[in-house]
Design a protein around this motif. Sequence first.
Motif, PDB file in Angstrom:
ATOM      1  N   ASP A   4      -0.951   1.391  11.767  1.00 26.84           N
ATOM      2  CA  ASP A   4      -0.815   0.888  10.397  1.00 26.84           C
ATOM      3  C   ASP A   4       0.631   0.444  10.183  1.00 26.84           C
ATOM      4  O   ASP A   4       1.555   1.051  10.752  1.00 26.84           O
ATOM      5  CB  ASP A   4      -1.182   1.985   9.382  1.00 26.84           C
ATOM      6  CG  ASP A   4      -1.434   1.421   7.988  1.00 26.84           C
ATOM      7  OD1 ASP A   4      -2.612   1.111   7.681  1.00 26.84           O
ATOM      8  OD2 ASP A   4      -0.473   1.266   7.213  1.00 26.84           O
ATOM      9  N   MET A  60       1.993   5.389   4.170  1.00 24.89           N
ATOM     10  CA  MET A  60       0.588   5.622   4.490  1.00 24.89           C
ATOM     11  C   MET A  60       0.474   6.493   5.744  1.00 24.89           C
ATOM     12  O   MET A  60      -0.258   7.490   5.771  1.00 24.89           O
ATOM     13  CB  MET A  60      -0.124   4.292   4.697  1.00 24.89           C
ATOM     14  CG  MET A  60      -0.149   3.389   3.480  1.00 24.89           C
ATOM     15  SD  MET A  60      -1.288   3.944   2.189  1.00 24.89           S
ATOM     16  CE  MET A  60      -2.811   3.223   2.787  1.00 24.89           C
ATOM     17  N   SER A 104      -9.974  -2.983   6.717  1.00 25.22           N
ATOM     18  CA  SER A 104      -8.671  -3.569   7.044  1.00 25.22           C
ATOM     19  C   SER A 104      -8.708  -4.928   7.725  1.00 25.22           C
ATOM     20  O   SER A 104      -7.708  -5.657   7.662  1.00 25.22           O
ATOM     21  CB  SER A 104      -7.874  -2.603   7.933  1.00 25.22           C
ATOM     22  OG  SER A 104      -8.495  -2.431   9.195  1.00 25.22           O
ATOM     23  N   TYR A 120      -4.181   6.483  -2.795  1.00 27.63           N
ATOM     24  CA  TYR A 120      -5.055   6.151  -1.671  1.00 27.63           C
ATOM     25  C   TYR A 120      -5.491   7.420  -0.946  1.00 27.63           C
ATOM     26  O   TYR A 120      -6.681   7.621  -0.644  1.00 27.63           O
ATOM     27  CB  TYR A 120      -4.310   5.217  -0.715  1.00 27.63           C
ATOM     28  CG  TYR A 120      -5.167   4.402   0.209  1.00 27.63           C
ATOM     29  CD1 TYR A 120      -5.887   4.981   1.250  1.00 27.63           C
ATOM     30  CD2 TYR A 120      -5.258   3.017   0.059  1.00 27.63           C
ATOM     31  CE1 TYR A 120      -6.664   4.224   2.102  1.00 27.63           C
ATOM     32  CE2 TYR A 120      -6.045   2.254   0.905  1.00 27.63           C
ATOM     33  CZ  TYR A 120      -6.736   2.859   1.924  1.00 27.63           C
ATOM     34  OH  TYR A 120      -7.504   2.106   2.774  1.00 27.63           O
ATOM     35  N   PHE A 129       0.813  -1.209   0.000  1.00 29.34           N
ATOM     36  CA  PHE A 129       0.000   0.000   0.000  1.00 29.34           C
ATOM     37  C   PHE A 129       0.850   1.265   0.000  1.00 29.34           C
ATOM     38  O   PHE A 129       0.406   2.302  -0.488  1.00 29.34           O
ATOM     39  CB  PHE A 129      -0.983  -0.019   1.169  1.00 29.34           C
ATOM     40  CG  PHE A 129      -2.164  -0.924   0.924  1.00 29.34           C
ATOM     41  CD1 PHE A 129      -3.158  -0.554   0.043  1.00 29.34           C
ATOM     42  CD2 PHE A 129      -2.251  -2.141   1.559  1.00 29.34           C
ATOM     43  CE1 PHE A 129      -4.245  -1.385  -0.207  1.00 29.34           C
ATOM     44  CE2 PHE A 129      -3.329  -2.989   1.324  1.00 29.34           C
ATOM     45  CZ  PHE A 129      -4.338  -2.606   0.434  1.00 29.34           C
ATOM     46  N   ALA A 172       0.300   4.973  -1.967  1.00 23.55           N
ATOM     47  CA  ALA A 172      -0.149   5.860  -0.888  1.00 23.55           C
ATOM     48  C   ALA A 172      -0.739   7.164  -1.414  1.00 23.55           C
ATOM     49  O   ALA A 172      -1.737   7.665  -0.878  1.00 23.55           O
ATOM     50  CB  ALA A 172       1.008   6.147   0.063  1.00 23.55           C
ATOM     51  N   SER A 181      -5.460   2.536  -6.212  1.00 25.83           N
ATOM     52  CA  SER A 181      -5.056   2.377  -4.816  1.00 25.83           C
ATOM     53  C   SER A 181      -5.335   0.989  -4.266  1.00 25.83           C
ATOM     54  O   SER A 181      -4.968   0.684  -3.124  1.00 25.83           O
ATOM     55  CB  SER A 181      -5.782   3.411  -3.939  1.00 25.83           C
ATOM     56  OG  SER A 181      -7.149   3.063  -3.737  1.00 25.83           O
ATOM     57  N   GLY A 207      -4.313   3.416   7.565  1.00 21.97           N
ATOM     58  CA  GLY A 207      -3.925   3.935   6.250  1.00 21.97           C
ATOM     59  C   GLY A 207      -3.550   5.394   6.294  1.00 21.97           C
ATOM     60  O   GLY A 207      -2.758   5.837   7.125  1.00 21.97           O
ATOM     61  N   THR A 208      -4.130   6.172   5.395  1.00 22.46           N
ATOM     62  CA  THR A 208      -3.831   7.606   5.330  1.00 22.46           C
ATOM     63  C   THR A 208      -4.743   8.430   6.226  1.00 22.46           C
ATOM     64  O   THR A 208      -4.689   9.655   6.199  1.00 22.46           O
ATOM     65  CB  THR A 208      -3.934   8.118   3.883  1.00 22.46           C
ATOM     66  OG1 THR A 208      -5.274   7.932   3.411  1.00 22.46           O
ATOM     67  CG2 THR A 208      -2.958   7.377   2.967  1.00 22.46           C
TER      68      THR A 208
END
Length: 247
Positions: free
Chosen positions: A70, A75, A110, A17, A10, A14, A203, A51-52
């Motif tokens: 994470d 991210m 997730s 995303y 990921f 990033a 993404s 994540g972000t």
Amino acid sequence: MIRRTLGKVFDRVADAYDAARPGYPDGLFAALAELAETSLNGALVVDVGAGTGISTRALQARGARVVAVDPGAEMLSRLVSRGAGAAVRADGNQLPLHDGVADLVCYAQSWHWLDPVVSVNEARRVLRRTGMIAAWWNTHDTARADWLAGYEAELAELAPEYWGPAHPQWRVPSIAAVLDVEERWVHWTRLVTVDDFLLDLRSHSYMAALDPGQADELVGRLRGRLDGDAQEGVLTVPMRVYLAVGR
């Protein structure tokens, strides 16, 4: 499982995303508070696989104190750059938190990357006695739009590792198999440009698995389809969120 290697997958996407993944509707958080029988305001929430920071920011906007977890360095850097507060690079199967400290452990898009038994046991460990576990997933609601069903079907043909509504074995992740939960579907509509819709596509893990040239070719083919479905460059995308909440 969410491990360093998955974080690297990921991390490669990033930017896409962060820029183009959809958020969540207000109705999701209303349903979460209802099923959890508590207010998010003032609650200590562990956002696993943050994540972000899409879910992190939404929870904070509703008054929650959030610890974002994470495995992806890139991210998390986007999350931190947006001022999302406490962030820890770690595996959701081994949470770097003390026992009995959290009111809610949540997994936004997730939990399916985790070990199903180990992750839930870790969540139980860090929760207070009255704490709750919640997981949710945004999905395209292909039953509400023929064009969207056709798009998913073509995507399934083009991307070997595709996993989504057009795959015959696709189901919502099975957290209900390891945790006694109440479930809710929340329907909403996303208005998004074709460009951002395709950036969102990039993404996903099955796109990150492709050679860059293959990914570009796939996106180019799908753009031709989507341009015909858009109104002045904007797509009206029916969505639904699956929410599962357990004590």
